[in-house]
Design an enzyme around this catalytic site. Structure first.
Site, PDB file in Angstrom:
ATOM      1  N   ASP A 184      60.094  62.000  40.956  1.00 15.89           N
ATOM      2  CA  ASP A 184      60.085  62.473  39.576  1.00 15.89           C
ATOM      3  C   ASP A 184      58.878  61.828  38.894  1.00 15.89           C
ATOM      4  O   ASP A 184      58.778  60.593  38.834  1.00 15.89           O
ATOM      5  CB  ASP A 184      61.398  62.077  38.886  1.00 15.89           C
ATOM      6  N   TYR A 209      55.939  67.652  28.380  1.00 12.38           N
ATOM      7  CA  TYR A 209      55.897  67.325  26.936  1.00 12.38           C
ATOM      8  C   TYR A 209      55.566  65.858  26.689  1.00 12.38           C
ATOM      9  O   TYR A 209      55.395  65.458  25.556  1.00 12.38           O
ATOM     10  CB  TYR A 209      57.215  67.701  26.249  1.00 12.38           C
ATOM     11  N   LYS A 210      55.504  65.049  27.754  1.00  9.76           N
ATOM     12  CA  LYS A 210      55.170  63.630  27.577  1.00  9.76           C
ATOM     13  C   LYS A 210      53.649  63.479  27.610  1.00  9.76           C
ATOM     14  O   LYS A 210      52.979  63.859  26.670  1.00  9.76           O
ATOM     15  CB  LYS A 210      55.898  62.799  28.641  1.00  9.76           C
ATOM     16  N   ARG A 356      60.033  50.361  23.162  1.00  8.88           N
ATOM     17  CA  ARG A 356      59.110  51.011  24.098  1.00  8.88           C
ATOM     18  C   ARG A 356      57.837  51.432  23.395  1.00  8.88           C
ATOM     19  O   ARG A 356      57.888  52.092  22.360  1.00  8.88           O
ATOM     20  CB  ARG A 356      59.786  52.291  24.603  1.00  8.88           C
TER      21      ARG A 356
HETATM   22  C1  PLP Z   1      61.984  62.650  30.275  1.00 11.71           C
HETATM   23  C2  PLP Z   1      62.715  62.619  31.546  1.00 11.71           C
HETATM   24  C3  PLP Z   1      63.651  63.627  31.870  1.00 11.71           C
HETATM   25  C4  PLP Z   1      63.998  64.703  30.895  1.00 11.71           C
HETATM   26  O1  PLP Z   1      64.504  65.842  31.535  1.00 11.71           O
HETATM   27  P1  PLP Z   1      64.549  67.242  30.762  1.00 11.71           P
HETATM   28  O2  PLP Z   1      65.315  68.125  31.624  1.00 11.71           O
HETATM   29  O3  PLP Z   1      63.135  67.671  30.537  1.00 11.71           O
HETATM   30  O4  PLP Z   1      65.210  66.984  29.446  1.00 11.71           O
HETATM   31  C5  PLP Z   1      64.234  63.573  33.124  1.00 11.71           C
HETATM   32  N1  PLP Z   1      63.948  62.595  34.009  1.00 11.71           N
HETATM   33  C6  PLP Z   1      63.082  61.612  33.710  1.00 11.71           C
HETATM   34  C7  PLP Z   1      62.799  60.551  34.717  1.00 11.71           C
HETATM   35  C8  PLP Z   1      62.449  61.577  32.470  1.00 11.71           C
HETATM   36  O5  PLP Z   1      61.617  60.592  32.163  1.00 11.71           O
END
Ligand code: PLP
Length: 397
Positions: A184, A209-210, A356
């Site tokens: 991930d 979106y990050k 953070r």
């Molecule tokens: C931000 C984040 C998510 C968010 O998942 P969405 O399905 O986009 O809401 C999931 N896993 C990790 C490790 C994240 O940092």
């Protein structure tokens, strides 16, 4: 050479704001706003359904995949965009488990993001084949890689602490143990150099979106190693992952490429915005981003440790083991973040006690780090955080 004053000028930066939360929601690239307007008013408003062909709406998921691929070391046509990270992770995990059918352990770690672990547990229940999810401490993952592990599913950069796994090393160990590997990259894509091809990862997923600045609700991405794509069962066999969706066949035949990981209709407006946001990466060298990110993080750690004795560093001190964020521990952390926000310094809080701070070199420089550290020092020294208005919890922290 990457010109960071040029990249900064591409973003809309609200006056007086220091934004250290790009690890949660990236800033708005100026041109994304005009692109959104054009898509809505012209492509949708005027051209309507003709835009599926004339504005190439239908190819957005693959086109975006090819824009993200270079940032994560993935070859052309190995990444596709759509849905949410939670869904893309479900697809990757279901596919990976099917590719390693005789084993029953899913190995992750206890620092993984909750949705990743919930999705795994949900899938295990659905499959009902006796799967076990193991979540040891991150440093114990390697010792648990044995002949029972079907899939190793890790988030490279820990969302709380910024601690970073060594992707290459762990992937190699997992492969030696006969496991498939899913990474991930939520806090990696656009934050640290990633080389999926070199580490031979089987699957990867991430969000946009990050650090990719695609805006709230921007779609996720999924990578499948090219030699695996034709055996990877999509798990959510939607019509747009079909080999010939517009034949409207009664039976499902997956596309012969990464497009099989598409599910349903693409979120066109959001994807158009992301496509525009990806333009800020043109000419940006990830190695330069990494160097600057490390410098900014070190500057912040030094300034905060010198002036805020009550804050305890929660991130690895060694920059090689840290992503592009810095976290501190403090029991009153939530209120500190609120007090900082009242001073125009935006960061966030993660329960139970983590403050953070995300560092995004495309639009954050040394001056912002100085301002943020000074504000934090003032909030801590004067106990300004300990006022009632900063303690009331909002739904989103
Ligand atoms: C931000 C984040 C998510 C968010 O998942 P969405 O399905 O986009 O809401 C999931 N896993 C990790 C490790 C994240 O940092």
């Amino acid at each position: 050479m990457t010109d960071f004053s040029a990249t900064k000028s591409l973003f809309h930066i609200p006056k007086g704001l220091v934004y250290l939360n790009g690890n949660s929601l990236g800033m708005l690239p100026k041109s994304a706003a005009s692109r959104a307007r054009a898509v809505i008013e012209h492509e949708w408003g005027e051209m309507l359904g003709r835009s599926w062909n004339d504005a190439q709406w239908m190819q957005l998921p693959e086109r975006l995949g090819n824009l993200i691929a270079p940032l994560i070391g993935a070859p052309e046509a190995s990444v596709v965009v759509g849905d949410t990270l939670s869904i893309k992770l479900y697809q990757a995990l279901a596919s990976a488990l099917a590719l390693n059918p005789n084993r029953r352990v899913i190995l992750s770690d206890n620092g993984n993001f909750p949705t990743d672990l919930y999705i795994a547990e949900g899938l295990m229940k659905t499959l009902d084949r006796g799967y076990v999810l193991k979540t040891p401490a991150p440093q114990e993952v390697e010792s648990l890689l044995d002949e029972r592990v079907a899939v190793l599913m890790l988030t490279q950069v820990d969302y709380r602490t910024g601690r970073m796994h060594d992707m290459r090393r762990i992937t190699e160990l997992a492969h030696k143990a006969g496991a498939l590997v899913i990474w991930d990259l939520a806090h990696s894509a656009g934050a640290v150099p990633v080389d999926l091809a070199a580490c031979n990862a089987d699957f990867a997923v991430g969000c946009s979106y990050k650090y990719l600045n695609g805006g709230p609700g921007a779609p996720a991405f999924i990578y499948v190693r090219p030699d695996r794509v034709n055996s990877a069962r999509p798990a959510l066999p939607g019509w747009l992952g079909h080999a010939t969706p517009f034949a409207f066949a009664r039976h499902y035949t997956p596309a012969a490429d990464i497009s099989r990981m598409r599910v349903g209709s693409p979120a066109v407006i959001q994807m158009a915005v992301l496509e525009e946001a990806m333009k800020v990466w043109e000419g940006v060298d990830m190695a330069a981003v990494r160097r600057r990110s490390i410098a900014l993080c070190e500057q912040f750690i030094a300034a905060v440790e010198a002036r805020c004795p009550l804050l305890e560093l929660a991130s690895p001190r060694n920059s090689a083991e840290r992503g592009s964020q810095v976290s501190f521990k403090f029991a009153g952390g939530y209120a500190v973040i609120q007090a900082l926000s009242a001073r125009g310094v935006i960061a966030d809080f993660r329960a139970p006690d983590i403050l953070r701070f995300g560092f995004t070199p495309l639009y954050i420089g040394r001056d912002e780090v100085d301002i943020a550290a000074a504000a934090l020092a003032e909030v801590m020294a004067t106990k300004a955080w300990d006022q009632p208005q900063f303690h009331s919890r909002k739904p989103v922290t």
